[in-house]
Each structure stands twice: as structure tokens, then as C-alpha cells.
Enzyme design. Structure first.
Site, PDB file in Angstrom:
ATOM      1  N   ALA A  92       0.809  -1.219   0.000  1.00  0.00           N
ATOM      2  CA  ALA A  92       0.000   0.000   0.000  1.00  0.00           C
ATOM      3  C   ALA A  92       0.841   1.267   0.000  1.00  0.00           C
ATOM      4  O   ALA A  92       0.372   2.321   0.434  1.00  0.00           O
ATOM      5  CB  ALA A  92      -0.942  -0.010   1.203  1.00  0.00           C
ATOM      6  N   HIS A 455       1.676  -8.271   7.075  1.00  0.00           N
ATOM      7  CA  HIS A 455       2.984  -7.837   7.559  1.00  0.00           C
ATOM      8  C   HIS A 455       3.579  -8.869   8.516  1.00  0.00           C
ATOM      9  O   HIS A 455       3.926  -8.545   9.652  1.00  0.00           O
ATOM     10  CB  HIS A 455       2.857  -6.481   8.260  1.00  0.00           C
ATOM     11  CG  HIS A 455       2.275  -5.417   7.390  1.00  0.00           C
ATOM     12  ND1 HIS A 455       1.318  -4.517   7.823  1.00  0.00           N
ATOM     13  CD2 HIS A 455       2.498  -5.108   6.077  1.00  0.00           C
ATOM     14  CE1 HIS A 455       0.990  -3.698   6.833  1.00  0.00           C
ATOM     15  NE2 HIS A 455       1.704  -4.042   5.767  1.00  0.00           N
ATOM     16  N   GLY A 488      11.885  -9.425   6.054  1.00  0.00           N
ATOM     17  CA  GLY A 488      11.078  -9.232   7.251  1.00  0.00           C
ATOM     18  C   GLY A 488      11.346 -10.230   8.344  1.00  0.00           C
ATOM     19  O   GLY A 488      10.981  -9.992   9.506  1.00  0.00           O
TER      20      GLY A 488
END
Length: 551
Positions: A92, A455, A488
Site C-alpha cells: 500500500a 505484515h 522481514g
């Protein structure tokens, strides 16, 4: 098995960590290869709506080679990206730094002053990704202002910084970021299509900055090559075996490299490392591998009007945020008109907590609000009628990712991962009141008590020793010299914020400490105590001196 390829550095994955690694290693004189399971996308290759499932979803066994992965594990539903550019194709655009609690997490806080060390690398990553403030409020932002006011935090409302070229809507300009070394851009038209793939050349995806520049330095990107095995070589270095995803073709390719950077996203990186450990190839891996996997303590809620009045799909994907308390951030999210597939995951709002199972509460809500439930079954014009709220927290929570019978699964690994966040439901109710609609929850949360997250982070966390983490503070894998993790999986705490900028900043810092090819390595030996070092500058600049970004 086809003939092997050899590189100084092989990067597995082309998301925010892998793209940074590819460019910065190439700048320092290394030969670089990049493996990416997904395919390359040009602007016209993205779907016009999320109903074009073959172009939107990543399910290669079903012939879907899109940008959106959905992975349901025992304790979480994970959304992630696929394609050259990784998560940047579907994310996004939001480029923000974490909330305060991120820096204080005991997993990594005692190693160094992370905020101070990462500050210059946040600045570089922000510039490389073209971060800019959203220039105008949208109808959904008006709703956010009211939510903030009713929660008593009106002063926290702010427009987001996003990786988008605004300029004049629809107008094409020569590269505005790298002094002409990058591709042209087209001004954003606020169509809301960021998360199905930008067809208008306004979104600053990684194939238009880091990867674009890396390829011009000689880095080679191998699209539609999924890494499936990893093993050390007897004389040093590693061999990686890759195949075409989906099992459609049986040919395997070997890649050899002195240094291997794992940047395949949390699940991709853990899948490779856990499999290599189980096969006896990487026997010195930390016992903490797979621990402290976090969901960013997220919830997705929202509110929908029964019929189209105001169009809430206008704008970029995320345009603003509020901070109702020190550990929570709430953002409005949107899809473009016609992209209503994700609406199938929605239903009536259901509270959690207490002794009553959420599934029973759900049945009770359906009985009390049958018309709202029935309205929620229709996704016609859902993206235009709905204000989606993404809620993120720094609240501690953790899962453990395991490999059983050749597949990844999860179990609770510490503080429980929340599937119900009270402030999220409160915000959804306020939004529904403001727009004259119905508040909603995600089906997976109310039926399965399984949260949804775009996420996922952790699993190969930074630690001071192998007993504390999987990688050291330089992102080197304990026990296996030449192996690194830069995605991540090394984000070692919940951020309460979108993680893309942090992943890029961590990768910038890690590669800044690499030696140039053929030069001595100033970093202490693997396993030695941490020493703070000055960055090692590349001999040649990738970006012309006149460019706004100068590393």
C-alpha cells in the site's frame, strides 16, 4: 538438472531486502544474481480488477501467476507479494517508521542504539523509494478525522508518506529521482489501484528504483525461479537449487555463490532454512530459528454503506493514519472500483474476549442483525462503499513456525497473537456511525480465531548470540559464514507500522557494512561481540551527483 550459474552474491527474493542487497552489492563490485519465484510485470500486465484471478492471485499450481499470495497457516492468514519487486507490487505504498515500543523490545534492544544506527539508512531508503506526503484528503480521511476526534486523539491525525509520484495527474515526466538514470514516471491519478498493481507508472515499485539500477550495474534477475534447496559447498560458498514454480516444468537449475542473501519473505526464508536444517545441510543453525514470528499484532475491520453514495475508493491505497494510544496505529485502506474480491473475507462485526467462544458470538450477531449479515454477503461495489481499517500494534505477541511433513505450520510461541483488538472494533463502530453503514470483521477472525496480516515478520531475529537469535547484528547467519538474512524475518519486534521502510533501512545498513569486493572485512568474526562501524562507501556512484538521491 541444467548447468549451474556462478555469482559472488546470490539473492533469493526481490522484495525490499533483496532489492537493496542486489543494488548495494553490485555497487561494491560483486557479481550478483537474483532469484524470484514470481514473474516480471509491466504496467499493462497487472489486472484491471481483483476478479482477474489469474493476474491477481499467486497460485501457480492453478495457473494463477499474479502478485497476491494468500497463505493460511494454523494460527494466521498471511498476505504477501509475488513477482519481480516482491511485496512492492502489491503493498500500500506506505513508508513510515515504527512506533516507540519497537525500539525497546528485549529481543534486540540491548545490542546497540538501533534508532540512532538506522536513522541515516531510513533517510536513504525513503529517498530511494520516492517517499512523499499524500497531497490531499479523501472521503475516507474525513471519516478518519471523526474517528480520531471521538477517540480523543484528533491531534494525531496525519497524512501518510507514500512511495508514489504525484506530479501532474496522468502526465509523463522523465525520471524525477535519479538524474535520468531511472525510468519515466506518470503522475498518480488517485484511482485506488495500488494493491492490485499500478497500471499507470506512478507507484515507485522496486523494479523502478533499486532493481532497475542494479540491473544496469550487471545484476541478473532470474524470474519464475523458485529456490527449493540450499547447501554449503565443501570449499566454501553455497549451492542453491531452483525450479519453475508450480511444478509445471521439472527442470532444476543450480546456482553457486560465495555469499547467499535470503530475502524470500518470512515464509520463503524460513521454508528454505528449516528444510536445509532438517535435511542435515545447515546443522549449526540457531535453535531459535522459527521463533518470535509476529503478525505486527494486526486486525482488519471496516464499515460499509448499504448503497453507493460517497466513493471511498478514491485516493492511493493508504492516505492517512491516527494513533489512538502509544502502541496502536490505524490507517484507512482501499481497493479500486470493481476490485471486490477481498470483500468476500468480510462479515458482521463480532467482539472477542471473555469466556464465550467467538463463533457463538458470531451466531448471536447474525441473529440480532440479520439484515446487516445479509447485506454483507453482497460485494457489489464493495470497494467504493467500504472504509477498510488496518489496525497495527507494538503489543508483544509471537508465533513459532515449524516444518512438519514437509510443510510449514505454526503454534503459539509466547504472548498470544491477537485475533480481536478492542480499539479496532471501537473504530469500526465509529466509522459505521459516520457513514451510515454496518461495521464489519474479517471472517477468518470470527470463524477460526485466526488473525489476518499483510505484515508477517520475525522468525530469523537479530540476537547477540545463537542462543538469542538466528542472525547477528550484521544480519549474518550464526554458524554459517557467507549466509545472510535480509527481509522481514529479521524484523525483531512488532512495529505498529507498515514494515517496508524498516526492512529496506535494515538492509541498507547491513550492506553499508559489507567490504568492497577484494577488500578486507572490518566486521568482527561471526560470533564475536558487536562493534559499531562506519559505512564502507562503494568505489563508484550508481546515481549521478545531480540526482536528489545520493548514497
Amino acid at each position: 538438472m541444467s548447468a549451474s550459474r556462478r555469482y559472488d552474491v546470490l539473492v533469493i527474493g526481490s522484495g525490499f531486502g533483496g532489492s537493496v542487497a542486489a543494488l548495494r552489492a553490485a555497487e561494491k563490485g560483486y557479481t550478483v544474481g537474483v532469484l524470484e519465484a514470481g514473474r516480471r510485470f509491466g504496467p499493462s500486465d497487472f489486472p484491471r480488477s481483483s476478479w482477474d484471478l489469474k493476474r491477481f492471485l499467486w497460485m501457480p499450481r492453478l495457473g494463477c501467476l499474479g502478485i497476491q499470495r494468500l497463505t493460511l497457516l494454523r494460527n494466521v492468514l498471511v498476505l504477501s507479494g509475488a513477482g519481480v519487486g516482491g511485496g512492492s507490487l502489491v503493498y500500500a505504498n506506505t513508508l513510515i517508521e515504527p512506533l516507540e515500543g519497537f525500539w525497546d523490545d528485549p529481543q534486540w534492544a540491548g545490542i546497540t542504539d538501533w534508532r540512532d544506527e538506522l536513522a541515516p539508512h531510513y533517510a536513504v531508503a525513503r529517498a530511494m523509494l520516492g517517499a512523499a506526503p499524500v497531497p490531499e484528503d479523501t472521503p475516507a480521511d474525513g471519516v478518519m478525522r471523526v474517528i480520531a476526534d471521538r477517540l480523543g486523539v484528533a491531534e494525531t491525525y496525519a497524512r501518510t508518506e507514500v512511495g508514489v509520484w504525484f506530479g501532474e495527474p496522468g502526465a509523463v515526466v522523465d525520471d524525477p529521482y535519479f538524474g535520468g538514470a531511472g525510468p519515466a514516471r506518470r503522475g498518480c491519478i488517485a484511482c485506488g489501484g495500488c494493491m492490485i498493481g499500478c497500471r499507470h507508472e506512478a507507484k515507485n515499485t522496486l523494479d523502478r528504483n533499486y532493481l532497475w539500477l542494479a540491473e544496469r550495474l550487471g545484476a541478473e534477475i532470474h524470474a519464475e525461479r523458485e529456490a527449493v534447496d540450499l547447501a554449503p559447498l565443501p570449499g566454501g560458498g553455497y549451492v542453491v537449487v531452483a525450479r519453475r514454480p508450480g511444478g509445471r516444468h521439472g527442470s532444476l537449475t543450480r546456482y553457486r555463490a560465495d555469499q547467499v542473501v535470503l530475502a524470500a519473505g518470512v515464509l520463503g526464508t524460513l521454508r528454505l532454512l528449516l528444510a536445509a536444517r532438517d535435511r542435515g545441510r545447515l546443522q549449526q543453525l540457531s535453535p531459535r530459528l522459527g521463533d518470535n514470528v509476529r503478525t505486527n499484532s494486526e486486525a482488519v475491520v471496516g464499515a460499509s454503506t448499504p448503497s453507493l453514495g460517497v466513493d471511498y475508493s478514491h485516493g492511493v491505497a493508504i492516505t492517512s493514519a491516527i494513533v489512538p494510544d502509544p502502541e496502536t496505529r490505524i490507517e484507512p485502506v482501499r481497493y479500486p472500483p470493481g476490485s471486490n474480491v477481498m470483500g468476500l473475507l468480510g462479515t458482521v462485526l463480532v467482539d472477542g474476549g471473555g469466556r464465550v467462544p467467538r463463533q457463538l458470538r458470531y451466531l448471536g450477531e447474525i441473529a440480532r442483525r440479520p439484515l446487516a449479515f445479509l447485506r454483507g454477503l453482497s460485494v457489489r461495489r464493495w470497494s467504493q462503499r467500504t472504509v477498510i481499517l488496518l489496525v497495527m500494534q507494538t503489543r508483544p505477541s509471537a508465533l513459532r513456525v515449524l516444518r512438519r511433513r514437509g510443510r510449514l505450520t505454526t503454534e503459539q510461541g509466547g504472548d498470544p497473537v491477537p485475533s480481536y483488538i478492542p480499539i479496532a472494533n471501537e473504530a469500526a463502530r465509529i466509522a459505521a456511525d459516520v457513514i451510515g453503514g454496518d461495521p464489519g470483521s474479517a471472517l477468518n477472525e470470527v470463524l477460526l480465531d485466526v488473525p489476518i496480516t499483510a505484515h508477517l515478520i520475525g522468525g530469523a531475529c537479530i540476537g547477540s548470540t545463537p542462543e538469542a537469535g538466528v542472525v547477528d547484528a550484521y544480519h549474518r547467519v550464526f554458524g554459517h559464514p557467507g549466509l545472510h538474512v535480509l527481509d522481514g524475518a529479521t524484523v525483531s519486534a512488532n512495529l505498529g507500522a507498515n514494515p517496508s521502510l524498516t526492512i529496506a533501512a535494515q538492509a541498507e545498513r547491513a550492506l553499508a557494512l559489507w567490504p568492497a569486493k577484494g577488500q578486507p572485512d572490518a566486521r568482527p568474526p561471526l560470533g564475536a561481540p558487536y562493534v559499531r562501524l562506519d559505512p564502507v562507501r562503494p568505489a563508484g556512484a550508481t546515481i549521478p551527483a545531480r540526482a536528489p538521491v545520493d548514497t
